[in-house]
Design an enzyme around this catalytic site. Structure first.
Site, PDB file in Angstrom:
ATOM      1  N   GLY A  80      -0.646  -5.157   0.039  1.00  0.00           N
ATOM      2  CA  GLY A  80      -0.123  -6.515  -0.028  1.00  0.00           C
ATOM      3  C   GLY A  80       0.632  -6.855   1.235  1.00  0.00           C
ATOM      4  O   GLY A  80       0.350  -6.302   2.296  1.00  0.00           O
ATOM      5  N   VAL A  82       4.261  -7.390   3.563  1.00  0.00           N
ATOM      6  CA  VAL A  82       5.580  -6.793   3.771  1.00  0.00           C
ATOM      7  C   VAL A  82       6.487  -7.841   4.405  1.00  0.00           C
ATOM      8  O   VAL A  82       6.097  -8.531   5.346  1.00  0.00           O
ATOM      9  CB  VAL A  82       5.500  -5.551   4.683  1.00  0.00           C
ATOM     10  CG1 VAL A  82       6.874  -4.902   4.818  1.00  0.00           C
ATOM     11  CG2 VAL A  82       4.497  -4.549   4.135  1.00  0.00           C
ATOM     12  N   ASP A 202      -3.346   9.899   4.031  1.00  0.00           N
ATOM     13  CA  ASP A 202      -3.621   8.663   4.769  1.00  0.00           C
ATOM     14  C   ASP A 202      -2.824   8.634   6.066  1.00  0.00           C
ATOM     15  O   ASP A 202      -2.217   7.621   6.420  1.00  0.00           O
ATOM     16  CB  ASP A 202      -3.289   7.446   3.909  1.00  0.00           C
ATOM     17  CG  ASP A 202      -3.985   6.177   4.413  1.00  0.00           C
ATOM     18  OD1 ASP A 202      -4.982   6.291   5.156  1.00  0.00           O
ATOM     19  OD2 ASP A 202      -3.531   5.068   4.067  1.00  0.00           O
TER      20      ASP A 202
END
Length: 422
Positions: A80, A82, A202
């Site tokens: 999403g 920030v 990641d």
């Protein structure tokens, strides 16, 4: 950067969730990894440490970000957006605290499961090279599902920004080495220094955030997993991560180990060396994939220097760069078992930095010596000049005396002539 995910959470609840209670929301269970009664996984460790996290209301975070205003938006990813925000201390007194607030998109691919993983892992881990999670917000009401995370604010954005965004000044060589070391220390902590092993899964330059002093901190633990239990060699899981950074053995088999993180670290080391992304579509075909391109320039050949980031303008140690490349190559070994541990990577980087410091000290000593010799020569020259000047003045003085004596003799001769009677 293209990501590949195989999870989308469509579940929704109409009840208000005041905190991520593990008895109803936990993702990882002890039985998933070990039958030992002594084993404590992330769930158990979270229950012990979760009290350190602060539970925020959605209204509170909405106010902190000026209703999630675009002027305060500082980033966006698969999770999403920030936002930069400011919150009051928990006691209500004192200066406000700058924070970064990550807000889950309602249709985000990562979803609630990854949000919860971040809460759990960052609620447990604590290290100078890992971003600090201050709190969270979990609210389900008539407005829909709301999932937010509140982190310490990192004013210098990410390593990715400083390496590839020309709006930033190029990172000096020593700073690059220190960032690489700090990131390695963060991974080594996750792999070896916790009660349970954590595989980050990641690791990439955009997930290495930089504080006011350019100190690196790993962020975004949405894909993190517990490592294999004693006796197991790997964790079997759906392949998730970012294209260009995931280890080929993990992509091919779904077998996740700490050595998967080591491979990703090797990719980022080459990004630090070259100033190039792991994949750049706008380059010639032979140069688009970083790992394919650098194979043409092994560390031991003369042409190796041509891959170093041109923005460094030669201000780096070529011997140190070769050592970093060789370290990166070992991290990128085809066989996972041949890759070093992150603890070994840390030690090798420390030696590289130490060698660089000693090299710099030696160069400075040579420079001081050379400057001393130049000053000595200048003093000698100045001394010679003084001697010459003195001799010249003495010569002029003698000339003056001779002129004065000749003038006196001429005057006396004229007087005698004038006194001769006619």
């Amino acid at each position: 950067m293209k990501c590949f995910y195989y999870f989308k959470d469509k579940s929704r609840s109409n009840k208000q969730i005041s905190a991520p209670e593990l008895n109803s929301l936990h993702v990882f269970t002890k039985s998933s990894y070990s039958s030992s009664a002594l084993y404590r996984g992330i769930s158990e460790l979270y229950e012990e440490k979760a009290r350190n996290l602060r539970a925020f209301s959605f209204t509170e975070l909405k106010r902190a970000t000026n209703d999630f205003g675009m002027l305060l938006k500082i980033g966006e990813g698969g999770f999403g957006s920030v936002y930069k925000g400011s919150i009051k201390p928990i006691e209500g007194n004192g200066d406000t605290l700058l924070v970064a607030i990550k807000k889950l998109n309602k249709d985000a691919l990562q979803g609630h499961k990854q949000w919860l993983a971040e809460v759990q892992f960052l609620g447990v881990v604590e290290h100078p090279n890992l971003v600090k999670l201050i709190g969270y917000c979990a609210s389900d009401d008539e407005r829909g599902i709301q999932r937010l995370l509140v982190y310490e604010y990192m004013p210098n954005k990410s390593l990715e920004s400083h390496l590839f965004d020309k709006a930033y000044d190029p990172l000096p060589w020593k700073t690059r080495l220190e960032i690489a070391l700090g990131a390695a220390q963060g991974l080594a902590y996750l792999h070896e220094e916790l009660e349970v092993q954590v595989i980050y899964r990641d690791f990439k330059s955009s997930n290495v955030l930089l504080d006011a002093n350019l100190k690196p901190k790993l962020s975004d633990f949405g894909l993190a997993r517990e490592g294999p239990a004693a006796g197991d060699t790997h964790v079997s899981t759906a392949v998730m991560g970012t294209y260009g950074y995931a280890a080929p053995d993990y992509v091919e088999t779904g077998h996740l180990t700490a050595k998967s993180d080591v491979w990703s670290y090797g990719v980022v080391l080459y990004e630090i060396l070259t100033g190039r992304h792991s994949f750049e579509r706008n380059r010639p075909k032979m140069e688009q994939k970083l790992l394919e391109w650098i194979k043409q320039y092994p560390a031991d050949i003369k042409r190796f220097g041509s891959i170093i980031d041109s923005r460094l303008e030669g201000q780096y140690s070529i011997s140190g760069a070769r050592k970093v490349a060789k370290l990166a190559d070992s991290c990128l070994s085809k066989s996972a078992k041949d890759r070093p541990t992150m603890r070994e990577v840390v030690e090798r980087l420390k030696h590289i930095i130490q060698d660089y410091d000693e090299e710099n000290t030696a160069e400075k000593n040579v420079e001081v010596l050379e400057n001393g010799l130049v000053e000595s020569e200048q003093k000698v020259n100045q001394s010679d000049s003084s001697v010459l000047w003195k001799k010249r003045m003495e010569h002029l003085e003698k000339l003056g005396e001779n002129v004065e004596s000749a003038s006196r003799r001429r005057f006396m001769i004229l007087q005698r002539i004038n006194n001769v009677p006619l």
